[in-house]
Design a protein around this motif. Structure first.
Motif, PDB file in Angstrom:
ATOM      1  N   GLY A 106       0.700  -1.177   0.309  1.00 39.23           N
ATOM      2  CA  GLY A 106      -0.565   0.193  -0.105  1.00 39.23           C
ATOM      3  C   GLY A 106       0.861   1.354  -0.339  1.00 39.23           C
ATOM      4  O   GLY A 106       1.357   1.401   0.788  1.00 39.23           O
ATOM      5  N   PHE A 107       1.353   1.916  -1.080  1.00 41.44           N
ATOM      6  CA  PHE A 107       2.346   3.098  -0.943  1.00 41.44           C
ATOM      7  C   PHE A 107       1.551   4.100  -0.263  1.00 41.44           C
ATOM      8  O   PHE A 107       0.615   4.868   0.416  1.00 41.44           O
ATOM      9  CB  PHE A 107       2.255   3.385  -2.632  1.00 41.44           C
ATOM     10  N   GLY A 108       2.788   4.385   0.379  1.00 43.22           N
ATOM     11  CA  GLY A 108       2.888   5.720   1.800  1.00 43.22           C
ATOM     12  C   GLY A 108       2.218   4.902   3.000  1.00 43.22           C
ATOM     13  O   GLY A 108       1.947   5.611   4.064  1.00 43.22           O
ATOM     14  N   ASN A 109       2.036   3.703   2.913  1.00 43.66           N
ATOM     15  CA  ASN A 109       1.737   3.115   4.613  1.00 43.66           C
ATOM     16  C   ASN A 109       2.948   2.753   5.026  1.00 43.66           C
ATOM     17  O   ASN A 109       3.722   1.947   4.300  1.00 43.66           O
ATOM     18  CB  ASN A 109       0.789   2.277   4.333  1.00 43.66           C
ATOM     19  N   PRO A 110       4.086   3.031   5.658  1.00 43.40           N
ATOM     20  CA  PRO A 110       5.256   2.492   5.314  1.00 43.40           C
ATOM     21  C   PRO A 110       5.031   1.432   6.644  1.00 43.40           C
ATOM     22  O   PRO A 110       6.128   0.678   5.568  1.00 43.40           O
ATOM     23  CB  PRO A 110       6.156   4.061   6.662  1.00 43.40           C
ATOM     24  N   MET A 111       4.348   0.805   7.223  1.00 48.13           N
ATOM     25  CA  MET A 111       4.419  -0.429   8.229  1.00 48.13           C
ATOM     26  C   MET A 111       4.195  -1.511   6.618  1.00 48.13           C
ATOM     27  O   MET A 111       4.479  -2.267   6.776  1.00 48.13           O
ATOM     28  CB  MET A 111       3.605  -0.373   9.286  1.00 48.13           C
ATOM     29  N   GLY A 112       2.880  -1.082   5.738  1.00 51.96           N
ATOM     30  CA  GLY A 112       2.856  -1.417   5.098  1.00 51.96           C
ATOM     31  C   GLY A 112       4.336  -2.312   3.832  1.00 51.96           C
ATOM     32  O   GLY A 112       3.725  -3.156   3.692  1.00 51.96           O
ATOM     33  N   ALA A 113       5.226  -0.915   4.397  1.00 54.01           N
ATOM     34  CA  ALA A 113       5.645  -1.224   2.280  1.00 54.01           C
ATOM     35  C   ALA A 113       6.188  -2.571   3.885  1.00 54.01           C
ATOM     36  O   ALA A 113       7.133  -2.594   2.691  1.00 54.01           O
ATOM     37  CB  ALA A 113       6.184   0.113   2.835  1.00 54.01           C
ATOM     38  N   VAL A 114       6.748  -2.102   4.387  1.00 51.47           N
ATOM     39  CA  VAL A 114       7.910  -3.052   5.453  1.00 51.47           C
ATOM     40  C   VAL A 114       7.452  -5.215   4.930  1.00 51.47           C
ATOM     41  O   VAL A 114       8.325  -5.568   4.933  1.00 51.47           O
ATOM     42  CB  VAL A 114       8.262  -2.778   6.923  1.00 51.47           C
ATOM     43  N   ALA A 115       6.076  -5.087   5.741  1.00 47.89           N
ATOM     44  CA  ALA A 115       5.236  -6.300   5.172  1.00 47.89           C
ATOM     45  C   ALA A 115       5.525  -6.794   4.233  1.00 47.89           C
ATOM     46  O   ALA A 115       5.671  -7.727   3.467  1.00 47.89           O
ATOM     47  CB  ALA A 115       4.087  -5.783   5.725  1.00 47.89           C
ATOM     48  N   GLY A 116       5.559  -5.644   2.774  1.00 43.89           N
ATOM     49  CA  GLY A 116       5.376  -5.506   1.653  1.00 43.89           C
ATOM     50  C   GLY A 116       6.526  -6.458   1.676  1.00 43.89           C
ATOM     51  O   GLY A 116       6.567  -6.988   0.532  1.00 43.89           O
ATOM     52  N   GLY A 117       7.366  -5.670   1.486  1.00 40.49           N
ATOM     53  CA  GLY A 117       9.345  -6.137   1.131  1.00 40.49           C
ATOM     54  C   GLY A 117       9.138  -7.408   1.766  1.00 40.49           C
ATOM     55  O   GLY A 117      10.032  -7.802   1.309  1.00 40.49           O
ATOM     56  N   VAL A 118       8.419  -8.005   2.907  1.00 44.91           N
ATOM     57  CA  VAL A 118       9.752  -9.811   3.546  1.00 44.91           C
ATOM     58  C   VAL A 118       8.490 -10.501   2.956  1.00 44.91           C
ATOM     59  O   VAL A 118       8.683 -11.094   2.563  1.00 44.91           O
ATOM     60  CB  VAL A 118       8.580  -9.079   4.869  1.00 44.91           C
ATOM     61  N   LEU A 119       7.635  -9.808   2.644  1.00 41.69           N
ATOM     62  CA  LEU A 119       6.224 -11.076   1.756  1.00 41.69           C
ATOM     63  C   LEU A 119       6.647 -11.255   0.291  1.00 41.69           C
ATOM     64  O   LEU A 119       7.351 -11.881   0.010  1.00 41.69           O
ATOM     65  CB  LEU A 119       4.556 -10.570   1.546  1.00 41.69           C
ATOM     66  N   LEU A 120       7.384 -10.058  -0.227  1.00 46.18           N
ATOM     67  CA  LEU A 120       8.188  -9.844  -1.572  1.00 46.18           C
ATOM     68  C   LEU A 120       9.114 -11.068  -1.838  1.00 46.18           C
ATOM     69  O   LEU A 120       9.486 -12.282  -2.427  1.00 46.18           O
ATOM     70  CB  LEU A 120       8.434  -8.629  -2.375  1.00 46.18           C
ATOM     71  N   GLY A 121      10.001 -11.100  -0.975  1.00 46.38           N
ATOM     72  CA  GLY A 121      11.021 -11.870  -0.616  1.00 46.38           C
ATOM     73  C   GLY A 121      10.978 -13.242  -0.164  1.00 46.38           C
ATOM     74  O   GLY A 121      11.240 -14.122  -0.966  1.00 46.38           O
ATOM     75  N   LEU A 122       9.603 -13.746   0.426  1.00 49.01           N
ATOM     76  CA  LEU A 122       9.260 -14.935   0.742  1.00 49.01           C
ATOM     77  C   LEU A 122       9.049 -15.161  -0.316  1.00 49.01           C
ATOM     78  O   LEU A 122       8.963 -16.375  -1.267  1.00 49.01           O
ATOM     79  CB  LEU A 122       8.122 -14.624   1.956  1.00 49.01           C
ATOM     80  N   ILE A 123       8.030 -14.682  -1.360  1.00 53.82           N
ATOM     81  CA  ILE A 123       7.229 -15.448  -2.289  1.00 53.82           C
ATOM     82  C   ILE A 123       8.638 -15.479  -3.308  1.00 53.82           C
ATOM     83  O   ILE A 123       8.596 -16.904  -3.934  1.00 53.82           O
ATOM     84  CB  ILE A 123       7.093 -14.102  -3.409  1.00 53.82           C
ATOM     85  N   GLU A 124       9.628 -14.742  -2.793  1.00 56.85           N
ATOM     86  CA  GLU A 124      10.268 -14.867  -3.948  1.00 56.85           C
ATOM     87  C   GLU A 124      11.823 -15.861  -3.734  1.00 56.85           C
ATOM     88  O   GLU A 124      11.606 -17.151  -5.001  1.00 56.85           O
ATOM     89  CB  GLU A 124      11.716 -14.052  -4.437  1.00 56.85           C
TER      90      GLU A 124
END
Lengths: 241, 293
Positions: free
Chosen positions: B235-253
């Motif tokens: 969710g762009f502009g949501n800092p903690m969402g960005a963090v969760a998105g980062g971890v999630l993307l790492g896991l998916i990859e």
């Protein structure tokens, strides 16, 4: 004779938005302790005038002097630091932040003086008890009238020597307008110098010492509030009777 | 099989922690100035490459000096980016500022290429390379550094924006610039703090992860894109969402590389990003925006 000098003095101020000139050589004065009203219709340039004083808009000509110091081209944060606090049109609170945070941000320029900030914060909560009740809520959840109180409280925390109020009655129910104007009058009685900009000429001139009438960017009349309220042209144009 | 999955998860979280820091940098700058800063990945590269350059050779500085200097240098680059590239374009459209930041990223990559060449470099591991065994999965001490460092930084950023006057002043600038000016906030200074903070996060990500992943002058490109994707995912502009998105993307990859094919790991990450954009354009943790007027 420094005591006779006005607190705020504006001389021949012009402001333009690109090719459109919004203010034409406006001159006005606000003396220490006064409540001065600037009335005028929508689009007359009232907000432009206040934005130019606060340093949000650069003037294209003229001089603004505050307490003997030229502030014409000063950065806005330094103008606030000098003691001019501005309650903007349409409240402009910070919706996602709490009421308490909004108020404390108002003290940005004087945040070093913690004791003063805490005691003033207490006073503002006394003045507007509803704000204390909602201190932890986000400002976006407040009603229009409560947001107006919040905007006034936020400006008061900047320790104003001159308070600029832009359309505090805008969009409020008549009872709330009365309450807000009572608060403004009370602040003035406690010694805050106020420049009040309003479309609601009757209410504004009702509490003001002096008034100016602004029409299409020009000051067309300036007199004591009683005289303006009695003036035939003002009555026709702004009071509707 | 379960051990394998544990291994993929551990790797994924490590990579994801890096993405999270980059994504956090994206959202801080976006929140403060409505600019999507595509030079965010370059901060990571500059942090790592300058630390390597300063500590290299016989006359190189000790890491205890080189790392802080590299961080300071990156913060300086971030502040200069704001001061000389973003600030002059005041009032420009989002597309214009995106073009500016893409230009800045190409420029920074070019400078790095001239200074340090095309070679691939690594930083030494912070505390040895003795693997730690968890069941049948293994973990390098550096993985713990990445995860722990990223966690501390995220907590620190969260604290800064929620509990300090300075942090709230930056938030105030982002929700109403004029009102922020009217309460006496020096908006220019707040922008510089926001860019400096984002550059700091980038540099830290670079220093933490480079011992494992290595770096080169163009390492920022992919990291920037991944961080950007993570920020959108959360969710762009949501800092903690960005963090969760980062971890999630790492896991998916990591899971798709391990379980499907490593050749498709980037593709699968981006496909999931596209699906999120199709079905939840505001991101997984983004709120539909509504403003009271």
């Amino acid at each position: 004779m420094p005591c006779n000098e006005p607190l705020l003095s504006i001389e021949n101020l012009s402001t333009r938005y690109g090719p459109i000139q919004a203010l034409h050589q406006v001159s006005l004065e606000v003396n220490q302790g006064e409540l001065v009203a600037m009335v005028g219709a929508n689009g007359a340039g009232k907000t432009t005038l206040l934005h130019t004083v606060s340093g949000i808009l650069p003037p294209s000509g003229g001089e603004i002097t505050f307490d003997g110091q030229p502030i014409t081209r000063m950065a806005s944060h330094r103008i606030v630091g000098a003691g001019i606090c501005h309650v903007p049109e349409g409240r402009q609170v910070f919706p996602p932040l709490s009421v308490d945070d909004n108020l404390r941000l108002g003290a940005h320029a004087v945040r070093g003086e913690k004791e003063w900030v805490e005691s003033t914060l207490g006073e503002i909560y006394e003045l507007f008890p509803i704000l204390r009740e909602r201190a932890k809520q986000t400002a976006g959840t407040l009603s229009g009238g409560q947001q107006q109180m919040l905007a006034i409280g936020r400006a008061l925390l900047g320790r104003p020597r001159l308070l600029l109020l832009d359309e505090p009655s805008m969009g409020l129910a008549p009872l709330l307008v009365e309450e807000i104007f009572r608060v403004i009058q009370g602040l003035n009685e406690r010694g805050v110098t106020i420049l009040l900009v309003e479309q609601n000429a009757r209410a504004a001139l009702g509490i003001a010492d002096r008034g100016y009438v602004l029409e299409t960017g020009r000051v067309v009349l300036s007199a004591s509030a009683e005289e303006l309220l009695a003036d035939e042209a003002v009555r026709k144009a702004y009071l509707g009777y | 099989m379960l051990d394998q999955i544990l291994q993929f998860v551990l790797t994924g979280i490590t990579v994801g922690a890096t993405y999270a820091l980059v994504a956090l940098g994206f959202s801080i700058i976006y929140n403060a100035s409505d600019v999507v800063n595509f030079a965010q990945g370059e901060f990571v590269m500059i942090g790592a490459m300058s630390a390597i350059a300063m500590s290299a050779g016989e006359n190189g500085l000790s890491p205890f000096l080189a790392l802080p200097l590299a961080i300071l240098l990156t913060i300086g680059v971030g502040i200069m980016l704001q001061r000389f590239a973003i600030a002059p374009a005041k009032g420009a459209s989002v597309v214009t500022t995106i073009i500016i930041t893409i230009g800045a990223s190409i420029f920074l990559r070019g400078v790095a290429l001239l200074l340090w060449g095309k070679d691939i470099f690594a930083l030494p591991h912070f505390s040895g390379e003795q693997p730690i065994h968890i069941g049948n999965a293994t973990l390098l001490p550096q993985n713990l550094w990445v995860m722990g460092g990223a966690a501390l930084l995220v907590i620190g950023v969260h604290w800064f924006f929620n509990h300090t006057h300075q942090g709230k002043a930056i938030l105030a600038c982002s929700c109403n610039r004029t009102a922020a000016q009217l309460v006496g906030i020096n908006v220019g200074k707040m922008m510089m703090i926001a860019y400096g903070l984002s550059a700091f996060l980038g540099a830290m990500a670079g220093l933490l992860v480079t011992p494992i992943t290595f770096t080169s002058y163009d390492a920022g490109v992919m990291l920037g894109l991944k961080g950007f994707s993570a920020a959108i995912l959360g969710g762009f502009g949501n800092p903690m969402g960005a963090v969760a998105g980062g971890v999630l993307l790492g896991l998916i990859e990591s899971l798709s590389a391990g379980l499907i094919s490593s050749g498709y790991k980037d593709a699968i990450g981006f496909i999931i990003l596209l699906l999120v954009l199709f079905f939840r354009p505001s991101g997984l943790f983004g709120k539909a925006t509504a403003e009271r007027v």
